[in-house]
Design a protein around this motif. Sequence first.
Motif, mmCIF file in Angstrom:
data_model
loop_
_atom_site.group_PDB
_atom_site.id
_atom_site.type_symbol
_atom_site.label_atom_id
_atom_site.label_comp_id
_atom_site.label_asym_id
_atom_site.label_seq_id
_atom_site.Cartn_x
_atom_site.Cartn_y
_atom_site.Cartn_z
ATOM 1 N N GLU A 35 3.818 5.432 -3.603
ATOM 2 C CA GLU A 35 2.636 4.603 -3.813
ATOM 3 C C GLU A 35 2.253 3.914 -2.494
ATOM 4 O OE1 GLU A 35 2.077 2.502 -7.672
ATOM 5 O OE2 GLU A 35 2.089 0.730 -6.394
ATOM 6 N N GLY A 36 1.001 4.027 -2.134
ATOM 7 C CA GLY A 36 0.512 3.343 -0.932
ATOM 8 C C GLY A 36 0.717 4.102 0.356
ATOM 9 N N SER A 37 1.274 5.296 0.295
ATOM 10 C CA SER A 37 1.508 6.044 1.529
ATOM 11 C C SER A 37 1.380 7.536 1.251
ATOM 12 C CB SER A 37 2.908 5.756 2.065
ATOM 13 O OG SER A 37 3.228 6.641 3.120
ATOM 14 N N ARG A 38 0.453 8.163 1.930
ATOM 15 C CA ARG A 38 0.280 9.594 1.745
ATOM 16 C C ARG A 38 -0.235 10.203 3.034
ATOM 17 N NH1 ARG A 38 -3.517 9.757 -2.242
ATOM 18 N NH2 ARG A 38 -4.832 11.372 -1.369
#
Lengths: 333, 95
Positions: B71-74
Amino acid sequence: MLDGIFVFDNAIHCYDMSDENLREDRADARYSRDLLLAMGAGGRWAGYNDGSIEFRRRWTVEELYELVFVDAPTDMAMVQVVPLFDWFKDTFAPVLTQYEMAQRYPDRVLFCGGVDPLYAGVDAALEQLDWQVKELGARSIKFYNGHVDGSWSCDDRELAYPLYERCLELGITVVQFHKGIPFGLMDVEAMKPNDLQRPARDFPELNFVIHHLALPYFEEALWIAARFPNIYLSLAANLNFTLIAPRLVQQQLGQLLQMVGSEKLCYASDAALSGGPAPYLHAFMELEIPDDLRDGFGYPQITPRDRENILGLTFARLMGIDVAAKQEQLARA
Amino acid sequence: MSADVLERLDELRPVLAAHAGGIELVEVRNGVARVRYTGMCTGCPLRPVTTASTVRPALLAVEGVEAVEVEGSRISAEAEARLAVAFGRTIRWNQ
């Protein structure tokens, strides 16, 4: 609904940009109001700048409803007070007009109040907060700390902290901040988002929403939202640039998805000043991160889930809206 | 399966503590384990490296986990592929 996606517009404003609302004691009132109008015109798309719509006036709630909910596939919106007294007698978007809109369309519109601790002092702002939340049903509060004269800092323990404390006492868990995009000839530095870091640490139960990606302080907003679990970003009018500078929007969104995640991004149209939201919404659905940005910068592609989060789910979660139940309710109406 | 994932995350905690960070499970659904970094890892721009080198291999080794999301990082598929090649040469969980 837009292609099956629930659309919750984080910020619309029923403005009063009429001559009658201009302060006579401020020599810069008319000039600054006209700068605001010019800024809005600069970001509007074809169809809203052909002269058929007059923006230099007091908008009615029915007109704004038409623009946002009839002409565009919006399901819900938050109508926000703009507590700017610098040039306006009754603020840029008056309290009672925004309240009227939420009263008129309770299934679709939430009311966001707004106060300023330097307009009539902290005690008066606290009284306003009590009134707007208890009597008018405000679900969130908007702050504008930047002014031509009398800017205040959002981490000021004397001016700002009592307001945050009162918000929590009143059950308000979402506070919002106009950051970046200085109005008129305000000092741009006052619009930096940096002063939200200390309150975000000191008030972990409160969620802070930074509007406009704090432009030109995008990098600051990005790094702040990435690190603070209770700081969110509103793309307020930012998607309007998709036609003017698509590459800019792709770079911004790419970085945001890489560092912050769509779980903390909210769409906002800023209608009516920015025109109706339909063109921006449709353009966003077609927007993709191009090959060279994905390869060269590692920006991820925009997924269907990202579009759902940005267009509505993130803000619905923040406001405690049960989207499935709301969709059923709206379908029945 | 969630219990196994949680157990594996417990094993990873000392590694992430070396970054002054941590990790928590958001959910496991349809074979996808979704996690969230905490502490100093929360907004770190190098989260994709930690994910590719340490967290993803560890969680993919849990039976039933087919994918790992953070979540929050891709990052892009292109960047993921580069990391997978780079770390695939040196990182093997439980081997």
